[in-house]
Design an enzyme around this catalytic site. Structure first.
Site, short mmCIF file in Angstrom:
data_model
loop_
_atom_site.label_atom_id
_atom_site.label_comp_id
_atom_site.label_asym_id
_atom_site.label_seq_id
_atom_site.Cartn_x
_atom_site.Cartn_y
_atom_site.Cartn_z
N GLY A 17 7.58 -28.65 -7.32
CA GLY A 17 9.08 -28.90 -7.63
C GLY A 17 9.83 -29.34 -6.35
O GLY A 17 9.35 -30.02 -5.39
N ASP A 64 5.00 -14.59 -0.02
CA ASP A 64 5.73 -14.11 -1.33
C ASP A 64 6.87 -13.61 -0.80
O ASP A 64 6.89 -12.40 -0.25
CB ASP A 64 4.69 -13.14 -2.07
CG ASP A 64 5.32 -12.40 -3.26
OD1 ASP A 64 6.52 -12.47 -3.37
OD2 ASP A 64 4.78 -11.73 -4.00
N SER A 143 22.78 -22.74 -6.34
CA SER A 143 22.90 -23.39 -7.51
C SER A 143 24.36 -23.26 -8.18
O SER A 143 25.10 -22.51 -7.82
CB SER A 143 22.31 -22.89 -8.86
OG SER A 143 22.62 -23.22 -10.01
N TYR A 210 20.11 -15.04 -13.40
CA TYR A 210 20.08 -16.01 -12.34
C TYR A 210 21.57 -16.45 -11.64
O TYR A 210 21.66 -16.51 -10.57
CB TYR A 210 19.54 -17.26 -13.05
CG TYR A 210 19.33 -18.54 -12.31
CD1 TYR A 210 18.09 -18.62 -11.54
CD2 TYR A 210 20.23 -19.49 -12.16
CE1 TYR A 210 17.69 -19.97 -10.98
CE2 TYR A 210 19.87 -20.80 -11.58
CZ TYR A 210 18.72 -20.88 -10.89
OH TYR A 210 18.45 -22.01 -10.23
N THR A 250 12.07 -29.57 -13.31
CA THR A 250 11.05 -28.81 -12.85
C THR A 250 10.56 -27.91 -13.78
O THR A 250 11.30 -27.78 -15.08
CB THR A 250 11.54 -28.13 -11.41
OG1 THR A 250 12.47 -27.27 -11.72
CG2 THR A 250 12.02 -28.96 -10.42
N ASP A 251 9.71 -27.14 -13.39
CA ASP A 251 9.13 -26.10 -14.47
C ASP A 251 10.42 -24.93 -14.50
O ASP A 251 10.37 -24.33 -15.56
CB ASP A 251 8.07 -25.28 -13.83
CG ASP A 251 6.80 -26.21 -13.70
OD1 ASP A 251 7.06 -27.09 -14.42
OD2 ASP A 251 5.81 -25.79 -13.10
N ILE A 252 11.31 -24.72 -13.66
CA ILE A 252 12.37 -23.66 -13.94
C ILE A 252 13.23 -24.15 -15.01
O ILE A 252 13.80 -23.11 -15.62
CB ILE A 252 13.31 -23.64 -12.54
CG1 ILE A 252 13.63 -22.21 -12.53
CG2 ILE A 252 14.45 -24.50 -12.69
CD1 ILE A 252 14.27 -21.84 -10.98
P1 NDP Z 1 9.97 -24.59 -9.63
O1 NDP Z 1 9.84 -23.68 -10.58
O2 NDP Z 1 9.46 -25.93 -9.81
O3 NDP Z 1 9.58 -24.00 -8.34
C1 NDP Z 1 10.03 -22.70 -7.83
C2 NDP Z 1 9.27 -22.40 -6.52
O4 NDP Z 1 9.28 -21.06 -6.17
C3 NDP Z 1 7.58 -22.30 -6.92
O5 NDP Z 1 6.80 -22.92 -5.63
C4 NDP Z 1 7.43 -20.92 -7.23
O6 NDP Z 1 5.87 -20.64 -6.99
C5 NDP Z 1 8.27 -20.26 -6.06
N1 NDP Z 1 8.26 -19.03 -5.94
C6 NDP Z 1 8.90 -18.22 -7.27
N2 NDP Z 1 8.61 -16.90 -6.96
C7 NDP Z 1 8.28 -16.85 -5.45
C8 NDP Z 1 8.10 -15.50 -4.56
N3 NDP Z 1 8.14 -14.24 -4.98
N4 NDP Z 1 7.77 -16.03 -3.32
C9 NDP Z 1 7.41 -17.29 -3.03
N5 NDP Z 1 7.62 -18.33 -3.81
C10 NDP Z 1 8.09 -17.98 -4.99
O7 NDP Z 1 11.46 -24.77 -9.55
P2 NDP Z 1 12.63 -25.82 -8.59
O8 NDP Z 1 11.92 -26.40 -7.75
O9 NDP Z 1 13.42 -26.30 -9.69
O10 NDP Z 1 13.38 -24.47 -7.68
C11 NDP Z 1 13.75 -24.53 -6.55
C12 NDP Z 1 15.04 -24.02 -6.41
O11 NDP Z 1 16.09 -24.73 -6.61
C13 NDP Z 1 14.95 -22.43 -6.80
O12 NDP Z 1 15.73 -21.76 -5.85
C14 NDP Z 1 16.06 -22.93 -7.98
O13 NDP Z 1 16.96 -21.79 -8.32
C15 NDP Z 1 16.82 -24.02 -7.12
N6 NDP Z 1 17.50 -24.89 -8.02
C16 NDP Z 1 17.01 -25.46 -9.11
C17 NDP Z 1 17.60 -26.40 -10.19
C18 NDP Z 1 16.95 -27.37 -11.29
O14 NDP Z 1 17.76 -27.87 -11.98
N7 NDP Z 1 15.69 -27.33 -10.88
C19 NDP Z 1 19.37 -26.45 -10.22
C20 NDP Z 1 19.73 -25.36 -9.14
C21 NDP Z 1 19.12 -24.81 -8.45
P3 NDP Z 1 4.97 -20.27 -8.35
O15 NDP Z 1 4.24 -21.73 -8.37
O16 NDP Z 1 3.97 -19.52 -7.65
O17 NDP Z 1 5.62 -19.76 -9.41
#
Ligand code: NDP
Length: 292
Positions: A17, A64, A143, A210, A250-252
């Site tokens: 992501g 983590d 966000s 969230y 992204t996956d989120i």
């Molecule tokens: P993804 O789901 O693609 O990535 C999230 C990342 O966070 C993954 O690498 C995941 O690891 C990691 N993660 C989750 N829990 C933990 C943990 N306990 N310890 C360490 N790593 C962890 O989402 P995004 O790339 O979109 O999100 C990145 C950031 O951007 C987040 O903070 C999200 O809230 C923010 N954001 C995203 C938006 C969007 O539209 N995509 C909009 C606004 C904000 P794993 O693969 O192991 O799950």
């Protein structure tokens, strides 16, 4: 001109992501990047993908953010390996996977998106060096869902709007109050974000927790900034920023976002590189300060 000092940055949640795109962009700038991920296999796969693109100034270490033991192990390793770091980017984040909003579904989101961010920051602050121009930087990926307009509780809106007086204890109490109201089933009476149309919302998942967690991290950045400026005797200049990457596929959000990860990485990377004096402690998107 003399050789520039080597700079080190740590990025959390960087195996995929936006985090992975942040690592890629900073590595291309010649900065040494520590890519962290909670799962070592996923982290190493990401590392190898960057190496295959010719980026060899990237290292991996597990992290983590929801585990204090893991955070302290990273801090110790950074200290031994590099002596210190210049930039920290708190990017890791999650959203409720379950449609029910209960203690069990809410706790991991708050532990990752708020307490995790805070604990990582606290553990790595002593390692931050400010001897590069502009000082050390901490960037927190929040966000636009964390803007105060999503809160119906007017008392919290009033207190949190007073950015210069926000304290870390107050932000903790705000988050713990939300958790108590979830346990009591009184989120509506508490004036917490109420996304009745969550099914239709582009994330496709309930976003109220969230949203609370992102209000909290934006407020935490202000609180941390207030703490840092109140301690000028510490001698270190550490600039903190919160930002929104935009709506990124992204996956989120089940890849429904409209921006690419490279576009989403733009503001956090720009803040890391430029550390604009006029926006320290504030909330940014699209390289501009926006309302909390
Ligand atoms: P993804 O789901 O693609 O990535 C999230 C990342 O966070 C993954 O690498 C995941 O690891 C990691 N993660 C989750 N829990 C933990 C943990 N306990 N310890 C360490 N790593 C962890 O989402 P995004 O790339 O979109 O999100 C990145 C950031 O951007 C987040 O903070 C999200 O809230 C923010 N954001 C995203 C938006 C969007 O539209 N995509 C909009 C606004 C904000 P794993 O693969 O192991 O799950």
């Amino acid at each position: 001109m003399g050789k520039e000092a080597e700079r080190y940055v740590v990025v959390t949640g960087a195996n995929k992501g936006i985090g992975l795109a942040i690592v890629r962009q900073l590595a291309k700038e010649g900065i040494t990047v520590v890519l962290t991920a909670r799962d070592a296999t996923r982290g190493n796969v990401a590392l190898e993908s960057l190496k295959s693109q010719g980026l060899h100034n990237v290292n991996f270490h597990p992290l983590d953010v929801a585990s204090q033991e893991s955070i302290l192990a990273l801090a110790e390793w950074l200290h031994k390996t590099y002596g210190g770091i210049d930039i920290l980017i708190n990017n890791a984040g999650i959203i409720n996977l379950d449609k029910d909003v209960t203690f069990e579904t809410v706790k991991p989101v708050l532990d990752t998106n708020y307490f995790g961010v805070k604990n990582v920051t606290k553990a790595l602050l002593p390692l931050l060096r400010d001897d590069t121009p502009g000082g050390a930087r901490v960037i927190i990926v929040a966000s636009l869902l964390g803007q105060l307009k999503h809160l119906e509780n007017k008392d919290y809106v009033k207190t949190l709007s007073d950015r210069e007086h926000i304290t870390e204890d107050f932000v903790d109490s705000f988050v713990n109050h939300y958790l108590r109201d979830v346990v009591d089933g009184s989120q509506k009476e508490g004036g917490w974000p109420n996304w009745t149309d969550w099914v239709n919302y582009p994330f496709g998942r309930p976003v109220e927790t969230y949203s609370v967690s992102k209000v909290a991290v934006i407020a935490y950045v202000s609180a941390l900034h207030n703490t840092l400026v109140a301690q000028p005797g510490s001698g270190k200049k550490i600039n903190v920023f919160s930002c929104c990457p935009g709506y990124v596929a992204t996956d989120i959000n089940n890849n429904k976002g409209t921006k690419t990860v490279e576009e989403g990485a733009d503001t956090p990377v720009w803040l890391a590189l430029h550390s604009p004096e006029e926006g320290i402690g504030k909330f940014w998107t699209e390289r501009k300060v926006v309302d909390f």
